[in-house]
Design an enzyme around this catalytic site. Structure first.
Site, PDB file in Angstrom:
ATOM      1  N   HIS A   1       3.925   0.603   2.183  1.00 28.70           N
ATOM      2  CA  HIS A   1       2.568   1.082   1.899  1.00 28.70           C
ATOM      3  C   HIS A   1       1.584  -0.085   1.764  1.00 28.70           C
ATOM      4  CE1 HIS A   1      -0.073   4.311   0.750  1.00 28.70           C
ATOM      5  NE2 HIS A   1      -0.306   3.844  -0.460  1.00 28.70           N
TER       6      HIS A   1
ATOM      7  N   SER B   1      -4.899   3.834   1.187  1.00 29.88           N
ATOM      8  CA  SER B   1      -4.268   4.875   0.381  1.00 29.88           C
ATOM      9  C   SER B   1      -5.318   5.880  -0.104  1.00 29.88           C
ATOM     10  CB  SER B   1      -3.487   4.226  -0.765  1.00 29.88           C
ATOM     11  OG  SER B   1      -2.615   5.156  -1.378  1.00 29.88           O
TER      12      SER B   1
ATOM     13  N   ASP C   1       6.537   2.961   5.089  1.00 31.39           N
ATOM     14  CA  ASP C   1       5.418   3.395   4.252  1.00 31.39           C
ATOM     15  C   ASP C   1       5.665   4.776   3.654  1.00 31.39           C
ATOM     16  OD1 ASP C   1       2.780   3.785   3.278  1.00 31.39           O
ATOM     17  OD2 ASP C   1       1.911   2.846   5.059  1.00 31.39           O
TER      18      ASP C   1
END
Length: 298
Positions: A276, A109, A250
């Site tokens: 995610h 991320s 995601d």
């Protein structure tokens, strides 16, 4: 009974404070360590600890750290301090401090954003990198988040939109809508319900400050220092072998991942079923995918 892994913990002096790190396992001959970079901004390393299995199963050393102001890397409130440049400098210094002259990187991320930014500056000794559920452009990230939000029930989408206008995220309907979005796209299992080994064990108000300073007040506004952040125009200059990983549901959507894969010469892409936090939801498959890539780029 699971094999007991060697674990070394320590601190690196940084900017008058201390960056905490955790080194798990030892490398078999020919394997390079994997340095992981957590997301947020403002999260901690805990949710990445499923990568410990790389050390247990494949005998590859895995290194974690909490970015300054987050988790065990304590620092006082200081919104002016938090920036992408600060965290890139910390990454550079940690490699030097730990003697990681030759290393693999995995950023998840925001950690992948930081990794991409770092890679555009041509660091030496990076054998390969895994970009896990990350964007290369925050404007695209925001537009995709708003698109995903539009698939929620209408009253939930309205509640989230209204909260971003008036700043009241404590209303029950806002919390319920946020929880549903997170369940669909961020993490199938909320942090509070995860096993102890991958759950942050304490509240982290300065980490929250880092998030609000860098991102904004929610996933659907980017009003902080990362507003309009982008490395898209520099992706073609990255010469580090790259694996992009993401989940089918995601919030780092296929469009977001494809932008990176198309931009970095020779980049590969593994799309796994999940959100995610697909690395937590498909642990064995995810780790095997990462390890196979790392072994090809020692």
């Amino acid at each position: 009974m699971a094999e007991e892994l060697k674990v070394v913990k320590g601190y690196m002096p940084f900017k008058g404070y201390k960056t905490w790190y955790r080194i798990v396992g030892e490398n078999d001959l020919g394997r390079l360590p994997l340095l992981t970079i957590h997301g947020g901004p403002g999260n901690t390393h805990w949710y990445l600890r499923s990568l410990d299995e790389l050390a247990r199963k494949y005998h590859r050393q895995v290194i974690y750290y909490d970015q300054i102001g987050c988790g065990y890397s304590k620092a006082p409130s200081n919104p002016d301090m938090w920036s992408a440049e600060l965290f890139e400098e910390e990454l550079h210094e940690l490699r030097r401090h730990l003697g990681l002259d030759h290393v693999h990187l995995l950023g998840q991320s925001w950690g992948g954003m930081l990794e991409l930014q770092y890679a555009t500056h041509r660091p030496s000794g990076v054998a390969s990198m895994v970009v896990a559920s990350s964007p290369a452009d925050m404007d695209l990230w925001l537009s995709e988040a708003l698109r995903l939000r539009s698939y929620l029930p209408h009253e939930m989408e309205e509640a989230l939109a209204q909260a971003d206008i008036d700043g009241d995220y404590e209303r029950p309907e806002v919390k319920a809508a946020s929880a549903e979005y997170y369940r669909r796209h961020v993490a199938a299992v909320p942090e509070a319900e995860r096993p102890d080994n991958v759950r942050k064990p304490f509240a982290d108000p300065i980490g929250d400050e880092v998030y609000h300073t860098m991102q904004g007040m929610s996933e659907f506004v980017v009003t902080g220092k990362l507003s309009h952040w982008s490395v898209v125009d520099k992706l073609a200059d990255i010469c580090i072998p790259t694996l992009v990983t993401s989940g089918t549901a995601d919030e780092a959507t296929p469009l977001i991942s494809k932008q990176i894969v198309d931009g970095i010469p020779g980049a590969e892409w593994a799309l796994l079923e999940g959100t995610h936090c697909v690395h937590l939801e498909r642990v064995e498959e995810y780790n095997a995918t990462v390890e196979e890539f790392l072994e090809r780029h020692e």
